[in-house]
Design a protein around this motif. Structure first.
Motif, PDB file in Angstrom:
ATOM      1  N   ASN A 229      -5.327  27.982  -0.748  1.00  0.00           N
ATOM      2  CA  ASN A 229      -5.831  26.575  -0.290  1.00  0.00           C
ATOM      3  C   ASN A 229      -4.777  27.224   0.038  1.00  0.00           C
ATOM      4  OD1 ASN A 229      -7.336  25.161  -1.885  1.00  0.00           O
ATOM      5  ND2 ASN A 229      -6.162  25.398  -2.947  1.00  0.00           N
ATOM      6  N   VAL A 230      -5.113  27.648   1.957  1.00  0.00           N
ATOM      7  CA  VAL A 230      -4.194  27.158   3.278  1.00  0.00           C
ATOM      8  C   VAL A 230      -3.976  26.238   4.113  1.00  0.00           C
ATOM      9  CG1 VAL A 230      -3.401  30.163   3.142  1.00  0.00           C
ATOM     10  CG2 VAL A 230      -5.296  29.236   4.400  1.00  0.00           C
ATOM     11  N   SER A 231      -3.413  25.911   4.937  1.00  0.00           N
ATOM     12  CA  SER A 231      -3.691  25.278   6.012  1.00  0.00           C
ATOM     13  C   SER A 231      -4.934  25.514   7.040  1.00  0.00           C
ATOM     14  CB  SER A 231      -2.241  24.646   7.083  1.00  0.00           C
ATOM     15  OG  SER A 231      -1.907  26.007   7.792  1.00  0.00           O
ATOM     16  N   VAL A 232      -5.235  24.116   7.763  1.00  0.00           N
ATOM     17  CA  VAL A 232      -6.462  24.753   8.938  1.00  0.00           C
ATOM     18  C   VAL A 232      -5.997  26.047  10.046  1.00  0.00           C
ATOM     19  CG1 VAL A 232      -7.342  22.989   8.522  1.00  0.00           C
ATOM     20  CG2 VAL A 232      -5.542  22.278  10.150  1.00  0.00           C
ATOM     21  N   ASP A 233      -4.494  25.959   9.663  1.00  0.00           N
ATOM     22  CA  ASP A 233      -3.951  26.930  10.826  1.00  0.00           C
ATOM     23  C   ASP A 233      -3.774  27.817  10.544  1.00  0.00           C
ATOM     24  OD1 ASP A 233      -1.609  25.397  10.483  1.00  0.00           O
ATOM     25  OD2 ASP A 233      -0.793  25.383  12.410  1.00  0.00           O
ATOM     26  N   GLY A 234      -3.770  28.350   8.790  1.00  0.00           N
ATOM     27  CA  GLY A 234      -3.534  29.900   8.042  1.00  0.00           C
ATOM     28  C   GLY A 234      -1.605  30.181   7.592  1.00  0.00           C
ATOM     29  N   ALA A 235      -1.490  28.542   7.672  1.00  0.00           N
ATOM     30  CA  ALA A 235       0.212  28.522   6.286  1.00  0.00           C
ATOM     31  C   ALA A 235      -0.455  28.101   5.397  1.00  0.00           C
ATOM     32  CB  ALA A 235       0.760  27.994   7.739  1.00  0.00           C
ATOM     33  N   GLU A 236       1.243  28.849   4.637  1.00  0.00           N
ATOM     34  CA  GLU A 236       1.237  28.206   3.125  1.00  0.00           C
ATOM     35  C   GLU A 236       1.689  26.905   3.313  1.00  0.00           C
ATOM     36  OE1 GLU A 236       3.469  29.851  -0.875  1.00  0.00           O
ATOM     37  OE2 GLU A 236       3.470  31.072   1.264  1.00  0.00           O
ATOM     38  N   LEU A 237       0.325  26.527   2.233  1.00  0.00           N
ATOM     39  CA  LEU A 237       0.702  25.022   2.091  1.00  0.00           C
ATOM     40  C   LEU A 237       1.760  25.057   0.346  1.00  0.00           C
ATOM     41  CD1 LEU A 237      -2.993  23.895   1.115  1.00  0.00           C
ATOM     42  CD2 LEU A 237      -1.552  23.297   3.613  1.00  0.00           C
ATOM     43  N   GLN A 238       2.422  23.893   0.714  1.00  0.00           N
ATOM     44  CA  GLN A 238       3.561  22.834  -0.183  1.00  0.00           C
ATOM     45  C   GLN A 238       3.008  22.572  -1.703  1.00  0.00           C
ATOM     46  OE1 GLN A 238       7.245  23.823   0.044  1.00  0.00           O
ATOM     47  NE2 GLN A 238       5.950  24.464   2.469  1.00  0.00           N
ATOM     48  N   GLY A 239       3.860  22.862  -2.651  1.00  0.00           N
ATOM     49  CA  GLY A 239       3.668  22.513  -3.718  1.00  0.00           C
ATOM     50  C   GLY A 239       2.136  23.812  -4.726  1.00  0.00           C
ATOM     51  N   CYS A 240       2.052  22.791  -5.213  1.00  0.00           N
ATOM     52  CA  CYS A 240       0.632  23.614  -6.591  1.00  0.00           C
ATOM     53  C   CYS A 240      -0.328  23.815  -6.255  1.00  0.00           C
ATOM     54  CB  CYS A 240       0.320  22.713  -8.443  1.00  0.00           C
ATOM     55  SG  CYS A 240       1.536  22.110  -8.987  1.00  0.00           S
ATOM     56  N   GLN A 241      -0.650  23.324  -5.406  1.00  0.00           N
ATOM     57  CA  GLN A 241      -2.346  23.437  -3.983  1.00  0.00           C
ATOM     58  C   GLN A 241      -1.780  24.956  -3.717  1.00  0.00           C
ATOM     59  OE1 GLN A 241      -3.233  21.089  -1.019  1.00  0.00           O
ATOM     60  NE2 GLN A 241      -5.472  21.828  -1.357  1.00  0.00           N
ATOM     61  N   GLY A 242      -1.028  24.829  -3.010  1.00  0.00           N
ATOM     62  CA  GLY A 242      -0.358  26.352  -1.616  1.00  0.00           C
ATOM     63  C   GLY A 242      -0.055  27.591  -2.793  1.00  0.00           C
ATOM     64  N   ARG A 243       0.627  27.392  -3.829  1.00  0.00           N
ATOM     65  CA  ARG A 243       0.988  28.268  -4.324  1.00  0.00           C
ATOM     66  C   ARG A 243      -0.733  28.901  -5.579  1.00  0.00           C
ATOM     67  NH1 ARG A 243       5.293  24.940  -6.203  1.00  0.00           N
ATOM     68  NH2 ARG A 243       3.934  24.910  -8.389  1.00  0.00           N
ATOM     69  N   LEU A 244      -1.592  28.518  -5.459  1.00  0.00           N
ATOM     70  CA  LEU A 244      -2.984  28.606  -6.219  1.00  0.00           C
ATOM     71  C   LEU A 244      -3.747  30.108  -5.975  1.00  0.00           C
ATOM     72  CD1 LEU A 244      -4.562  27.708  -8.744  1.00  0.00           C
ATOM     73  CD2 LEU A 244      -5.967  26.841  -7.265  1.00  0.00           C
ATOM     74  N   GLN A 245      -3.597  30.969  -6.816  1.00  0.00           N
ATOM     75  CA  GLN A 245      -4.508  32.248  -6.770  1.00  0.00           C
ATOM     76  C   GLN A 245      -5.123  31.941  -7.739  1.00  0.00           C
ATOM     77  OE1 GLN A 245      -1.130  34.692  -7.351  1.00  0.00           O
ATOM     78  NE2 GLN A 245      -1.596  35.841  -5.232  1.00  0.00           N
ATOM     79  N   ASN A 246      -6.490  32.267  -7.110  1.00  0.00           N
ATOM     80  CA  ASN A 246      -8.045  32.779  -8.219  1.00  0.00           C
ATOM     81  C   ASN A 246      -8.555  34.014  -8.084  1.00  0.00           C
ATOM     82  OD1 ASN A 246     -10.565  32.654  -8.756  1.00  0.00           O
ATOM     83  ND2 ASN A 246     -10.915  30.280  -8.675  1.00  0.00           N
ATOM     84  N   PRO A 247      -8.055  35.161  -9.077  1.00  0.00           N
ATOM     85  CA  PRO A 247      -8.325  36.349  -8.956  1.00  0.00           C
ATOM     86  C   PRO A 247      -9.573  36.993  -8.639  1.00  0.00           C
ATOM     87  CG  PRO A 247      -6.397  35.747 -10.574  1.00  0.00           C
ATOM     88  CD  PRO A 247      -6.722  35.024 -10.110  1.00  0.00           C
ATOM     89  N   GLY A 248     -10.837  36.106  -9.553  1.00  0.00           N
ATOM     90  CA  GLY A 248     -11.980  36.263  -9.373  1.00  0.00           C
ATOM     91  C   GLY A 248     -12.619  35.833  -8.074  1.00  0.00           C
ATOM     92  N   HIS A 249     -12.249  35.311  -7.396  1.00  0.00           N
ATOM     93  CA  HIS A 249     -12.479  34.723  -5.764  1.00  0.00           C
ATOM     94  C   HIS A 249     -12.220  35.176  -4.904  1.00  0.00           C
ATOM     95  CE1 HIS A 249     -13.891  29.851  -5.212  1.00  0.00           C
ATOM     96  NE2 HIS A 249     -15.034  30.982  -5.301  1.00  0.00           N
ATOM     97  N   ALA A 250     -10.391  36.154  -4.911  1.00  0.00           N
ATOM     98  CA  ALA A 250     -10.764  37.494  -3.565  1.00  0.00           C
ATOM     99  C   ALA A 250     -11.275  38.212  -4.013  1.00  0.00           C
ATOM    100  CB  ALA A 250      -8.567  37.686  -4.546  1.00  0.00           C
ATOM    101  N   LEU A 251     -11.396  38.933  -5.667  1.00  0.00           N
ATOM    102  CA  LEU A 251     -12.026  40.247  -5.929  1.00  0.00           C
ATOM    103  C   LEU A 251     -14.009  40.066  -5.110  1.00  0.00           C
ATOM    104  CD1 LEU A 251     -11.379  40.705  -9.430  1.00  0.00           C
ATOM    105  CD2 LEU A 251     -10.657  42.249  -7.719  1.00  0.00           C
ATOM    106  N   GLU A 252     -14.321  38.873  -5.460  1.00  0.00           N
ATOM    107  CA  GLU A 252     -15.430  38.379  -5.048  1.00  0.00           C
ATOM    108  C   GLU A 252     -15.670  38.533  -3.214  1.00  0.00           C
ATOM    109  OE1 GLU A 252     -19.403  35.356  -5.411  1.00  0.00           O
ATOM    110  OE2 GLU A 252     -17.694  34.889  -5.822  1.00  0.00           O
TER     111      GLU A 252
END
Length: 416
Positions: A229-252
């Motif tokens: 998840n990032v902001s609508v203009d492509g900036a990093e979000l604060q908190g847990c939502q902004g730090r989240l990585q999903n390896p499967g999604h990235a690979l897809e």
């Protein structure tokens, strides 16, 4: 790596695809109302008759793709099941609303009555995917037009006016961009454009470019991390939502981008796809203690808030198999084939069910089966057979065209 080892991969993958198709053909068809049961226990018994629209669309697509591209699946049984699934979708999936009969339900009763609507685009996306592929098999032009009209509605919601999704903008909610949305749209662009010539490709070119640009916004931390998840203009979000990585999604996303580069000949994007969306997320998402890909990671090393973060799920491993084999097919870099082998060894040791067929979906961090059903609201006839079909096809191409370029083990060691 020897040609013999690649032949072994191909033969096992072919066998697993046959067993997976056989499982769903035997257990998922609803002869009374059409469509498919997806809540199937380990041995294929139906434990819930609810029908999830996105899984209905996925199964229609998968049956049609198998029927259309693989001679051994060109059977009347698969064709008729796909037609029945498409008819069920067209009759029941769309529900009324202020914008007309365009929003799709999330789930339906066995006989097609709407139970729930989600404020997302994914039921509609798989409606498009299934109907477009079925139109290719049947030659039904009206069905193709219907799929394209639904695509127009989805693009409108995503790019112009999301109010049709029924999701209000609350004062404390920071507008954000989920990578799942442009990924799904790019998948649809490729589906609708495939094999239909330059006019159709150009029709969806702008949407495809937008999708790629949106996906690349999720590449953060100087290109070292893909954030969900990032902001609508492509900036990093604060908190847990902004730090989240999903390896499967990235690979897809990585192999979606590779397909896009093949269509448009974009070498720089190919390099980014492999380096940043395939290799990076794989190495950061792999469990060094027990093997397998974590479901979620936190980019700063905190414990993700998702309770299932440490589990090993079927679909990220499917995406990794496709991504690494496709990356190898594009580059012939032997270390990519070694990563494929690493994922293959873990996947085929832990997920396939030798007793009843198909694959388990949910493992503990240590690799033990924690949920033994074969299908539910989120696991249907899609990720496993799509992966197996694509890997079988890619291995056929590698072995058939370029056997003399398959690296041996000494080459691999010398480059690692």
């Amino acid at each position: 790596m020897s040609v013999q080892r690649l032949e072994q991969f191909r033969e096992r993958i072919r066998q697993e695809l046959d067993r997976t198709v056989d499982f769903w053909v035997k257990h998922s068809h609803d002869p009374e109302h059409g469509g498919f049961f997806t809540c199937l226990s380990r041995d294929g018994r139906v434990y819930d008759e609810l029908k999830y629209v996105w899984l209905q669309g996925r199964q229609v697509w998968m049956y049609c793709r198998l029927y259309r591209t693989v001679p051994r699946f060109h059977t009347e049984e698969i064709l008729e099941a796909a037609k029945a699934g498409g008819a069920f979708l067209r009759k029941h999936a769309r529900v009324g609303g202020s914008s007309g009969l365009w929003k799709c339900a999330f789930c339906l009763t066995r006989d097609g009555r709407a139970v729930k609507i989600q404020r997302t685009i994914f039921s509609e996306c798989f409606y498009v995917l299934g109907l477009d592929e079925l139109s290719r098999v049947t030659g039904d032009r009206d069905m193709q037009v219907e799929a394209e009209q639904m695509m127009e509605k989805v693009v409108h919601w995503v790019q112009e006016d999301p109010s049709g999704l029924g999701r209000p903008q609350l004062p404390g909610d920071t507008p954000s961009s989920s990578m799942a949305v442009p990924m799904m749209l790019l998948c649809l662009v490729q589906q609708l454009s495939e094999g239909r010539g330059p006019p159709t490709a150009l029709k969806y070119q702008r949407v495809g470019q937008w999708c790629v640009q949106q996906i690349l916004m999720h590449l953060q931390r100087g290109g070292m991390a893909v954030l969900e998840n990032v902001s609508v203009d492509g900036a990093e979000l604060q908190g847990c939502q902004g730090r989240l990585q999903n390896p499967g999604h990235a690979l897809e996303a990585g192999w979606f981008l590779l397909q896009y580069t093949s269509q448009w000949g974009l070498q720089d994007l190919q390099d980014t796809a492999i380096r940043s969306f395939i290799e990076g997320p794989f190495h950061s998402g792999w469990d060094p203690d027990h093997g397998g890909l974590f479901y979620f990671r936190d980019v700063d090393g905190h414990c993700p808030t998702q309770l299932e973060w440490s589990m090993k799920l079927w679909w990220p491993h499917c995406e990794a198999l496709v991504a690494f084999l496709m990356a190898y097919a594009h580059t012939r870099r032997p270390e990519l084939l070694e990563c494929f082998t690493q994922v293959y060894d873990y996947t085929f040791k832990h997920f396939p069910d030798a007793q009843s067929g198909e694959w388990f979906g949910y493992l503990t961090q240590e690799g033990k089966v924690v949920l033994d059903f074969k299908g539910g609201p989120f696991k249907g006839f899609f990720h496993v057979p799509r992966c197996l079909l694509m890997c079988e096809n890619m291995l056929d191409q590698i072995l058939g065209r370029d056997q003399d370029q398959v690296p041996d083990q000494d080459q691999v060691k010398s480059q690692n």
